[in-house]
Scaffold this motif. Structure first.
Motif, PDB file in Angstrom:
ATOM      1  N   PRO A   1       0.847  -1.192   0.000  1.00  0.00           N
ATOM      2  CA  PRO A   1       0.000   0.000   0.000  1.00  0.00           C
ATOM      3  C   PRO A   1       0.881   1.240   0.000  1.00  0.00           C
ATOM      4  N   ILE A   2       0.365   2.307  -0.516  1.00  0.00           N
ATOM      5  CA  ILE A   2       1.169   3.515  -0.688  1.00  0.00           C
ATOM      6  C   ILE A   2       1.648   4.089   0.631  1.00  0.00           C
ATOM      7  N   GLU A   3       0.918   3.897   1.701  1.00  0.00           N
ATOM      8  CA  GLU A   3       1.346   4.468   2.980  1.00  0.00           C
ATOM      9  C   GLU A   3       2.546   3.723   3.568  1.00  0.00           C
ATOM     10  N   PHE A   4       2.830   2.501   3.108  1.00  0.00           N
ATOM     11  CA  PHE A   4       4.024   1.812   3.569  1.00  0.00           C
ATOM     12  C   PHE A   4       5.244   2.229   2.762  1.00  0.00           C
ATOM     13  N   GLU A   5       5.056   2.544   1.488  1.00  0.00           N
ATOM     14  CA  GLU A   5       6.172   2.964   0.657  1.00  0.00           C
ATOM     15  C   GLU A   5       6.535   4.423   0.912  1.00  0.00           C
ATOM     16  N   TYR A   6       5.577   5.290   0.964  1.00  0.00           N
ATOM     17  CA  TYR A   6       5.807   6.721   1.180  1.00  0.00           C
ATOM     18  C   TYR A   6       5.105   7.106   2.467  1.00  0.00           C
ATOM     19  N   LYS A   7       5.862   7.596   3.403  1.00  0.00           N
ATOM     20  CA  LYS A   7       5.308   7.857   4.715  1.00  0.00           C
ATOM     21  C   LYS A   7       4.683   9.251   4.835  1.00  0.00           C
ATOM     22  N   THR A   8       4.422   9.899   3.722  1.00  0.00           N
ATOM     23  CA  THR A   8       3.868  11.250   3.788  1.00  0.00           C
ATOM     24  C   THR A   8       2.444  11.249   4.326  1.00  0.00           C
ATOM     25  N   LEU A   9       1.660  10.268   3.958  1.00  0.00           N
ATOM     26  CA  LEU A   9       0.283  10.226   4.441  1.00  0.00           C
ATOM     27  C   LEU A   9       0.259   9.989   5.940  1.00  0.00           C
TER      28      LEU A   9
ATOM     29  N   ALA B   1       2.463  17.976   3.652  1.00  0.00           N
ATOM     30  CA  ALA B   1       3.376  16.898   4.039  1.00  0.00           C
ATOM     31  C   ALA B   1       4.307  16.540   2.883  1.00  0.00           C
ATOM     32  N   GLN B   2       3.777  16.539   1.656  1.00  0.00           N
ATOM     33  CA  GLN B   2       4.622  16.241   0.504  1.00  0.00           C
ATOM     34  C   GLN B   2       5.665  17.332   0.296  1.00  0.00           C
ATOM     35  N   LYS B   3       5.270  18.592   0.477  1.00  0.00           N
ATOM     36  CA  LYS B   3       6.233  19.687   0.349  1.00  0.00           C
ATOM     37  C   LYS B   3       7.314  19.590   1.426  1.00  0.00           C
ATOM     38  N   ASP B   4       6.919  19.232   2.640  1.00  0.00           N
ATOM     39  CA  ASP B   4       7.890  19.080   3.725  1.00  0.00           C
ATOM     40  C   ASP B   4       8.851  17.930   3.418  1.00  0.00           C
ATOM     41  N   HIS B   5       8.314  16.851   2.878  1.00  0.00           N
ATOM     42  CA  HIS B   5       9.141  15.702   2.505  1.00  0.00           C
ATOM     43  C   HIS B   5      10.136  16.082   1.406  1.00  0.00           C
ATOM     44  N   ILE B   6       9.713  16.864   0.434  1.00  0.00           N
ATOM     45  CA  ILE B   6      10.602  17.320  -0.643  1.00  0.00           C
ATOM     46  C   ILE B   6      11.690  18.236  -0.087  1.00  0.00           C
ATOM     47  N   LYS B   7      11.335  19.092   0.889  1.00  0.00           N
ATOM     48  CA  LYS B   7      12.333  19.958   1.529  1.00  0.00           C
ATOM     49  C   LYS B   7      13.394  19.124   2.238  1.00  0.00           C
ATOM     50  N   GLN B   8      12.967  18.083   2.924  1.00  0.00           N
ATOM     51  CA  GLN B   8      13.918  17.230   3.628  1.00  0.00           C
ATOM     52  C   GLN B   8      14.832  16.495   2.640  1.00  0.00           C
ATOM     53  N   LEU B   9      14.264  16.051   1.529  1.00  0.00           N
ATOM     54  CA  LEU B   9      15.090  15.389   0.518  1.00  0.00           C
ATOM     55  C   LEU B   9      16.100  16.352  -0.090  1.00  0.00           C
ATOM     56  N   ASN B  10      15.675  17.594  -0.341  1.00  0.00           N
ATOM     57  CA  ASN B  10      16.597  18.600  -0.881  1.00  0.00           C
ATOM     58  C   ASN B  10      17.700  18.917   0.126  1.00  0.00           C
ATOM     59  N   ALA B  11      17.337  19.013   1.399  1.00  0.00           N
ATOM     60  CA  ALA B  11      18.348  19.265   2.433  1.00  0.00           C
ATOM     61  C   ALA B  11      19.341  18.108   2.504  1.00  0.00           C
TER      62      ALA B  11
END
Length: 141
Positions: free
Chosen positions: A10-18, A31-41
Motif C-alpha cells: 500500500p502507498i502508505e508503507f512505501e511513502y510515509k507522507t500520508l 506533508a509532501q512539500k515538507d518531505h521534498i524539503k527534507q530530501l533537498n536538504a
C-alpha cells in the motif's frame, strides 16, 4: 508473497507522507512539500560532504607531493640499483644497493638502460624508481 515476484505494498508503507500528515495534522500537500524539503536538504548535505572530501584529498595530495624529490638522470651518470629480491633475507649490516652502474640511455616513460662499469659489460633495463644517483669517487690528483 510469491517467490520471484515484487510485492505490492500500500502507498502508505512505501511513502510515509500520508502517515506523517495524519500525525502532524497537516494536509497531504503540505506533508509532501515538507518531505521534498527534507530530501533537498539531504542532497545539499551530500553535496557538501562530497565537496569537503575533494578538498581534503587535494590537501593530502599537495602535502604528499611536497616531499617527492624529482630525480633526473642523464646518460653518462653513475647510479646505484635497489635490489628488492633479497630484502627479507639480508641482515641489517648488508646493503641492498647494487652497483654502481653507468647510465646509457634514459627513456621518456621512466625506464633507464644501464651497463656495468666492469671490463665485462652487460646491459640491463630497469625502472628509474629503483635508481639512486651515485657520485663518482674523487681521484687522487
Amino acid at each position: 508473497m510469491v517467490y520471484g515476484k515484487t510485492t505490492m505494498m500500500p502507498i502508505e508503507f512505501e511513502y510515509k507522507t500520508l502517515r506523517k500528515a495524519l500525525q502532524l495534522n497537516m494536509t497531504l500537500s503540505e506533508a509532501q512539500k515538507d518531505h521534498i524539503k527534507q530530501l533537498n536538504a539531504l542532497d545539499e548535505l551530500r553535496n557538501m560532504a562530497v565537496q569537503h572530501t575533494k578538498i581534503i584529498q587535494h590537501q593530502q595530495a599537495k602535502w604528499h607531493d611536497k616531499y617527492i624529490k624529482e630525480r633526473k638522470f642523464k646518460s653518462g651518470d653513475w647510479a646505484l640499483l635497489y635490489d628488492s629480491r633479497y630484502k627479507d633475507t639480508m641482515g641489517k649490516v648488508h646493503t641492498r644497493w647494487l652497483g654502481p652502474y653507468e647510465i646509457v640511455e634514459v627513456f621518456q616513460n621512466g625506464a633507464v638502460r644501464l651497463t656495468t662499469i666492469d671490463p665485462v659489460r652487460f646491459k640491463l633495463l630497469v625502472n628509474s624508481h629503483r635508481l639512486r644517483l651515485y657520485h663518482k669517487p674523487a681521484t687522487k690528483e
